[in-house]
Structures are given as structure tokens and as C-alpha cells.
Write a protein that holds these residues in place. Structure first.
Motif, PDB file in Angstrom:
ATOM      1  N   ARG A 100     -83.575 -24.181 -47.942  1.00 17.15           N
ATOM      2  CA  ARG A 100     -83.628 -25.495 -47.276  1.00 17.15           C
ATOM      3  C   ARG A 100     -82.363 -25.781 -46.478  1.00 17.15           C
ATOM      4  O   ARG A 100     -82.340 -26.702 -45.672  1.00 17.15           O
ATOM      5  N   ASP A 101     -81.322 -25.006 -46.688  1.00 17.23           N
ATOM      6  CA  ASP A 101     -80.097 -25.156 -45.895  1.00 17.23           C
ATOM      7  C   ASP A 101     -80.237 -24.564 -44.496  1.00 17.23           C
ATOM      8  O   ASP A 101     -79.444 -24.872 -43.613  1.00 17.23           O
ATOM      9  N   TYR A 102     -81.242 -23.700 -44.299  1.00 18.60           N
ATOM     10  CA  TYR A 102     -81.423 -23.064 -42.991  1.00 18.60           C
ATOM     11  C   TYR A 102     -82.142 -24.014 -42.044  1.00 18.60           C
ATOM     12  O   TYR A 102     -83.050 -24.732 -42.443  1.00 18.60           O
ATOM     13  N   LYS A 103     -81.751 -23.978 -40.777  1.00 13.91           N
ATOM     14  CA  LYS A 103     -82.377 -24.834 -39.768  1.00 13.91           C
ATOM     15  C   LYS A 103     -83.678 -24.228 -39.236  1.00 13.91           C
ATOM     16  O   LYS A 103     -84.508 -24.929 -38.679  1.00 13.91           O
ATOM     17  N   HIS A 104     -83.854 -22.924 -39.417  1.00 12.95           N
ATOM     18  CA  HIS A 104     -85.085 -22.267 -38.968  1.00 12.95           C
ATOM     19  C   HIS A 104     -86.140 -22.326 -40.076  1.00 12.95           C
ATOM     20  O   HIS A 104     -85.820 -22.490 -41.244  1.00 12.95           O
ATOM     21  N   SER A 105     -87.375 -22.173 -39.664  1.00 14.78           N
ATOM     22  CA  SER A 105     -88.486 -22.228 -40.613  1.00 14.78           C
ATOM     23  C   SER A 105     -88.712 -20.853 -41.251  1.00 14.78           C
ATOM     24  O   SER A 105     -88.702 -19.831 -40.565  1.00 14.78           O
ATOM     25  N   ILE A 106     -88.902 -20.866 -42.550  1.00 13.04           N
ATOM     26  CA  ILE A 106     -89.223 -19.654 -43.301  1.00 13.04           C
ATOM     27  C   ILE A 106     -90.584 -19.886 -43.950  1.00 13.04           C
ATOM     28  O   ILE A 106     -90.715 -20.730 -44.851  1.00 13.04           O
ATOM     29  N   LEU A 107     -91.587 -19.185 -43.491  1.00 14.25           N
ATOM     30  CA  LEU A 107     -92.908 -19.295 -44.105  1.00 14.25           C
ATOM     31  C   LEU A 107     -92.906 -18.455 -45.372  1.00 14.25           C
ATOM     32  O   LEU A 107     -92.310 -17.380 -45.401  1.00 14.25           O
ATOM     33  N   LEU A 108     -93.573 -18.951 -46.390  1.00 16.19           N
ATOM     34  CA  LEU A 108     -93.477 -18.317 -47.697  1.00 16.19           C
ATOM     35  C   LEU A 108     -94.826 -17.848 -48.231  1.00 16.19           C
ATOM     36  O   LEU A 108     -95.817 -18.568 -48.160  1.00 16.19           O
ATOM     37  N   ILE A 109     -94.804 -16.645 -48.782  1.00 16.31           N
ATOM     38  CA  ILE A 109     -95.966 -16.116 -49.497  1.00 16.31           C
ATOM     39  C   ILE A 109     -95.611 -16.152 -50.979  1.00 16.31           C
ATOM     40  O   ILE A 109     -94.672 -15.491 -51.417  1.00 16.31           O
ATOM     41  N   TYR A 110     -96.362 -16.937 -51.728  1.00 19.02           N
ATOM     42  CA  TYR A 110     -96.143 -17.069 -53.168  1.00 19.02           C
ATOM     43  C   TYR A 110     -97.097 -16.189 -53.976  1.00 19.02           C
ATOM     44  O   TYR A 110     -96.803 -15.852 -55.117  1.00 19.02           O
ATOM     45  N   GLU A 111     -98.248 -15.875 -53.399  1.00 19.40           N
ATOM     46  CA  GLU A 111     -99.313 -15.196 -54.135  1.00 19.40           C
ATOM     47  C   GLU A 111     -99.163 -13.680 -54.125  1.00 19.40           C
ATOM     48  O   GLU A 111     -99.147 -13.070 -53.059  1.00 19.40           O
ATOM     49  N   GLU A 112     -99.100 -13.076 -55.294  1.00 14.89           N
ATOM     50  CA  GLU A 112     -99.019 -11.610 -55.394  1.00 14.89           C
ATOM     51  C   GLU A 112    -100.269 -10.940 -54.839  1.00 14.89           C
ATOM     52  O   GLU A 112    -100.220  -9.794 -54.406  1.00 14.89           O
ATOM     53  N   ASP A 113    -101.389 -11.657 -54.854  1.00 20.81           N
ATOM     54  CA  ASP A 113    -102.652 -11.107 -54.365  1.00 20.81           C
ATOM     55  C   ASP A 113    -102.705 -11.028 -52.845  1.00 20.81           C
ATOM     56  O   ASP A 113    -103.613 -10.415 -52.293  1.00 20.81           O
ATOM     57  N   ASP A 114    -101.765 -11.668 -52.162  1.00 10.90           N
ATOM     58  CA  ASP A 114    -101.759 -11.673 -50.700  1.00 10.90           C
ATOM     59  C   ASP A 114    -101.208 -10.339 -50.204  1.00 10.90           C
ATOM     60  O   ASP A 114    -100.013 -10.097 -50.195  1.00 10.90           O
ATOM     61  N   LYS A 115    -102.093  -9.466 -49.790  1.00  6.73           N
ATOM     62  CA  LYS A 115    -101.730  -8.103 -49.362  1.00  6.73           C
ATOM     63  C   LYS A 115    -101.916  -7.912 -47.860  1.00  6.73           C
ATOM     64  O   LYS A 115    -102.044  -6.796 -47.376  1.00  6.73           O
ATOM     65  N   ARG A 116    -101.933  -9.025 -47.105  1.00 10.75           N
ATOM     66  CA  ARG A 116    -102.173  -8.925 -45.665  1.00 10.75           C
ATOM     67  C   ARG A 116    -101.083  -8.144 -44.941  1.00 10.75           C
ATOM     68  O   ARG A 116    -101.345  -7.468 -43.955  1.00 10.75           O
ATOM     69  N   PHE A 117     -99.866  -8.250 -45.419  1.00 18.29           N
ATOM     70  CA  PHE A 117     -98.737  -7.624 -44.738  1.00 18.29           C
ATOM     71  C   PHE A 117     -98.263  -6.405 -45.517  1.00 18.29           C
ATOM     72  O   PHE A 117     -98.167  -6.439 -46.742  1.00 18.29           O
ATOM     73  N   ILE A 118     -97.948  -5.340 -44.797  1.00 22.63           N
ATOM     74  CA  ILE A 118     -97.509  -4.111 -45.436  1.00 22.63           C
ATOM     75  C   ILE A 118     -95.980  -4.067 -45.471  1.00 22.63           C
ATOM     76  O   ILE A 118     -95.309  -4.682 -44.653  1.00 22.63           O
ATOM     77  N   SER A 119     -95.459  -3.330 -46.430  1.00 23.16           N
ATOM     78  CA  SER A 119     -94.006  -3.286 -46.593  1.00 23.16           C
ATOM     79  C   SER A 119     -93.506  -1.855 -46.676  1.00 23.16           C
ATOM     80  O   SER A 119     -94.264  -0.923 -46.961  1.00 23.16           O
ATOM     81  N   LYS A 120     -92.218  -1.723 -46.423  1.00 22.25           N
ATOM     82  CA  LYS A 120     -91.524  -0.457 -46.575  1.00 22.25           C
ATOM     83  C   LYS A 120     -90.172  -0.798 -47.177  1.00 22.25           C
ATOM     84  O   LYS A 120     -89.495  -1.719 -46.713  1.00 22.25           O
TER      85      LYS A 120
END
Length: 149
Positions: A100-120
Motif C-alpha cells: 500500500r506504500d507503492y503509488k502504482h497498482s499491484i493486481l493480486l492473485i490470492y487463489e492457488e487454483d488460478d493457473k492462468r499465468f505461467i511461471s519460471k
């Protein structure tokens, strides 16, 4: 009406079960930001950066902290942090207050089931889009941030 009520959870399940792929239309979806305000990703977004780890998220936040408040908006971009692996007590007591100290927006994924985005590991994922369709998926580090904008 009943069919629609049954179809909605199935559609959500389908969305969360499969990761986004090249040439896929991501449609429109909403995620909360660090202030718990829903923000919508739609076809006006041309770039999505997703962080899955504390270190990569810190790198992106440091970079964005040097930019003006509307930097992401002006670049038709969104920053998403997948914090689903973080214990909720840590999220509430430490992570969210810091975010909340950042002026930019950070969208958050809370759900472990959300697999839309891939990671490395040790990288953030960069999605480039045109009219809501994924045109490229790449993995970036801190040193790439200045170049992608």
C-alpha cells in the motif's frame, strides 16, 4: 436462469484450470489491487507482467517506484503479483501494508487454483497482447524492465 447459474462456476473452473497460451484471447477479467479495489484487464491492455516470487516482485516494485503514478496506465500495462503461496497472516500483517506504500497498482492473485499465468523460477512472465490476444510470452529479469517499456 438455472443453466446460467450452473454454467458460471464451470466457466470459472475452466478459466482457472488452463494457462493462457499464444494467440489466445484472454477476454476480460478482474483482480483486486493492494487496496482491495477491483481492476479489470481487458483488450486495452497491451502488456502484463506477472511476478510469482518475492524477489521478482521486489524488482518490479523498485522499478515502478521510480516512475510516475500513471506509468502503467500510460503504457497500457498491468502488474500482477501472484501471492497465492504466501500464508494469509503474512499477507495481511506485512505484505499488503508494504504494497500500500507503492503509488502504482499491484493486481493480486490470492487463489492457488488460478493457473492462468505461467511461471519460471527467478523470472517474471511478460505477456504482450494486441486487442486482448496474446502475441508473445517471455520471461524477464530486473535488467529487462527498462527495455520492455
Amino acid at each position: 436462469m438455472l443453466k446460467k447459474l450452473l454454467l458460471l462456476p464451470l466457466l470459472s473452473l475452466f478459466l482457472y484450470a488452463n494457462s493462457f497460451e499464444l494467440n489466445q484471447d484472454i477476454g476480460s477479467f478482474s483482480l483486486p489491487n493492494q487496496f482491495d479495489e477491483k481492476q479489470t484487464i481487458d483488450n486495452s491492455i497491451e502488456m502484463i507482467i506477472v511476478s510469482f516470487e518475492k524477489g521478482t516482485g521486489k524488482d518490479i516494485n523498485q522499478f515502478l517506484s521510480t516512475k510516475d503514478k500513471d506509468f502503467l496506465k500510460n503504457h497500457h500495462a498491468a502488474f500482477i503479483a501472484n501471492i497465492s503461496g504466501m500464508p494469509s497472516i503474512i499477507t495481511k500483517m506485512f505484505a499488503l501494508p508494504k504494497m500500500r506504500d507503492y503509488k502504482h497498482s499491484i493486481l493480486l492473485i490470492y487463489e492457488e487454483d488460478d493457473k492462468r499465468f505461467i511461471s519460471k523460477e527467478e523470472k517474471s512472465t511478460l505477456y504482450r497482447l494486441e486487442n486482448g490476444v496474446i502475441k508473445s510470452i517471455s520471461y524477464i529479469t530486473k535488467k529487462d524492465l527498462e527495455k520492455i517499456f
